[in-house]
Design an enzyme around this catalytic site. Structure first.
Site, PDB file in Angstrom:
ATOM      1  N   MET A 265       1.015  -1.067   0.049  1.00  0.00           N
ATOM      2  CA  MET A 265      -0.068   0.151   0.200  1.00  0.00           C
ATOM      3  C   MET A 265       0.500   1.779   0.021  1.00  0.00           C
ATOM      4  SD  MET A 265      -3.140  -0.864   0.083  1.00  0.00           S
ATOM      5  CE  MET A 265      -4.568   0.117   1.165  1.00  0.00           C
ATOM      6  N   HIS A 266       1.550   1.749  -0.827  1.00  0.00           N
ATOM      7  CA  HIS A 266       2.762   2.253  -0.818  1.00  0.00           C
ATOM      8  C   HIS A 266       2.323   3.661  -1.060  1.00  0.00           C
ATOM      9  CE1 HIS A 266       5.547  -0.386  -2.120  1.00  0.00           C
ATOM     10  NE2 HIS A 266       5.208  -0.851  -3.096  1.00  0.00           N
ATOM     11  N   ASP A 267       1.282   3.734  -1.923  1.00  0.00           N
ATOM     12  CA  ASP A 267      -0.150   5.176  -2.419  1.00  0.00           C
ATOM     13  C   ASP A 267      -0.921   5.268  -1.184  1.00  0.00           C
ATOM     14  OD1 ASP A 267       2.065   5.306  -4.694  1.00  0.00           O
ATOM     15  OD2 ASP A 267       1.164   4.932  -5.980  1.00  0.00           O
TER      16      ASP A 267
END
Length: 341
Positions: A265-267
């Protein structure tokens, strides 16, 4: 809490899509504009995806502006193998009826920052091309923006594109260097959310099940590693159906690349930091970008101890609470999906 006015620059992208939903879910985010750059998929597809998500969520119109379609120096590389041919996995969003803005993304950054000096937070979850173009055209941009939050880089962590290189930086290393160099004068240093923390934030099928439950969607599905590539969601809720089909592709990519049946869930995490930086532990550093290395081009290098004799130009996220963030994501996006129906 007062709403945070945001300029959001994306290369949408499955996790960019989830970040956008996170921002659309509550009054804490005032979306001033969404600017689009090439990265995960070409820039025009990015713009289409953004318009489609806004309409699916019945969100009031937000300006969506097309930006750089190629990096500053090198040839464009995209990653449909990670995000699907349209950047949204298996999801099939209705074609948007809203139109792309007539303004260029760099123009949006400059004009909106001038219109509201000291107010806007910039959030960039893709390559830094648009922001680099904007700060080149308007050198005062670091003083006009309240702060920028960047998803990109890898510091004490392996890369995800090359051994030492993270994707957003690898797509346009020259742009990243321009931003880190030019924003060294900013009063509030850029916050950098690198792989060191974002790869610890992993969405699982159980999180998706909880999300569907929070939205009141039926049936509550549990995606499995042995599901077929042609399996699709039967969710009654339109947002949950599209999220499930998008994330299924992302889970399968991570599975096939040996990382487990998870979705990083980088962004979305960077979006959460843009709204509330206190959810992250920050450490000042002087960050530079390697441009000449034959094996390390695009690597973000952090001087933590002042060995270069240069002042820090970034606040690097070094810790966070993944479980707390994922709980907040489920609560926010679940509530959004319930409202949309």
């Amino acid at each position: 809490m007062a709403a945070v006015p945001l300029l959001v620059d994306v290369d949408t992208g499955i996790d960019d899509s989830l970040a956008l939903l996170y921002l659309l879910a509550g009054p804490e985010a005032e979306l001033v504009a969404i600017t689009c750059t090439a990265g995960n998929v070409p820039a025009r597809q990015v713009a289409t995806n953004n318009l489609a998500w806004l309409e699916l969520c019945s969100h009031p119109p937000v300006e969506v502006a097309l930006g750089a379609e190629v990096p500053i120096v090198q040839a464009l590389m995209t990653t449909e193998e990670t995000h699907g041919p349209q950047g949204i996995g298996y999801a099939e969003l209705p074609a948007p009826t809203r139109s792309i803005s007539e303004r260029h993304a760099a123009q949006v950054w400059i004009e909106e920052a001038r219109r509201r000096p000291g107010e806007l937070t910039g959030l960039v979850t893709g390559p830094l091309t648009n922001l680099a173009l904007a700060v080149t055209l308007e050198p005062d941009l670091p003083h006009l923006l309240r702060r920028v939050v960047l998803m990109g880089g890898a510091f004490n962590h392996p890369g995800n594109t090359a051994p030492t290189t993270e994707w957003n930086i690898a797509v346009d290393p020259e742009a990243a260097k321009i931003v880190f160099d030019r924003f060294a004068v900013a009063v509030n240093r850029p916050i950098v959310c690198g792989l060191d923390v974002t790869e610890r934030i992993a969405l699982t099928p159980e999180h998706l099940r909880r999300l569907a439950e929070a939205a009141g969607s039926t049936p509550v599905e549990l995606l499995r590693p042995d599901d077929g590539d042609d399996d699709r969601s039967r969710a009654s809720n339109v947002v949950i159906k599209q999220v499930s089909d998008a994330v299924r592709f992302y889970l399968q990519f991570h599975r096939d690349s040996g990382r487990g049946f998870i979705a990083h869930m980088h962004d979305p995490f960077a979006a959460a930091v843009a709204l509330d930086p206190t959810i992250a532990v920050l450490r000042p550093a002087t960050v530079d970008v390697e441009l000449a290395g034959t094996l390390t081009r695009g690597q973000t290098v952090a001087d933590w101890d002042g060995l270069w004799g240069r002042q820090p130009n970034a606040e690097v996220v070094v810790d966070a609470d993944p479980a707390a963030f994922l709980d907040a994501f489920i609560e926010r996006v679940g509530a959004l999906a319930r409202r949309v129906g």
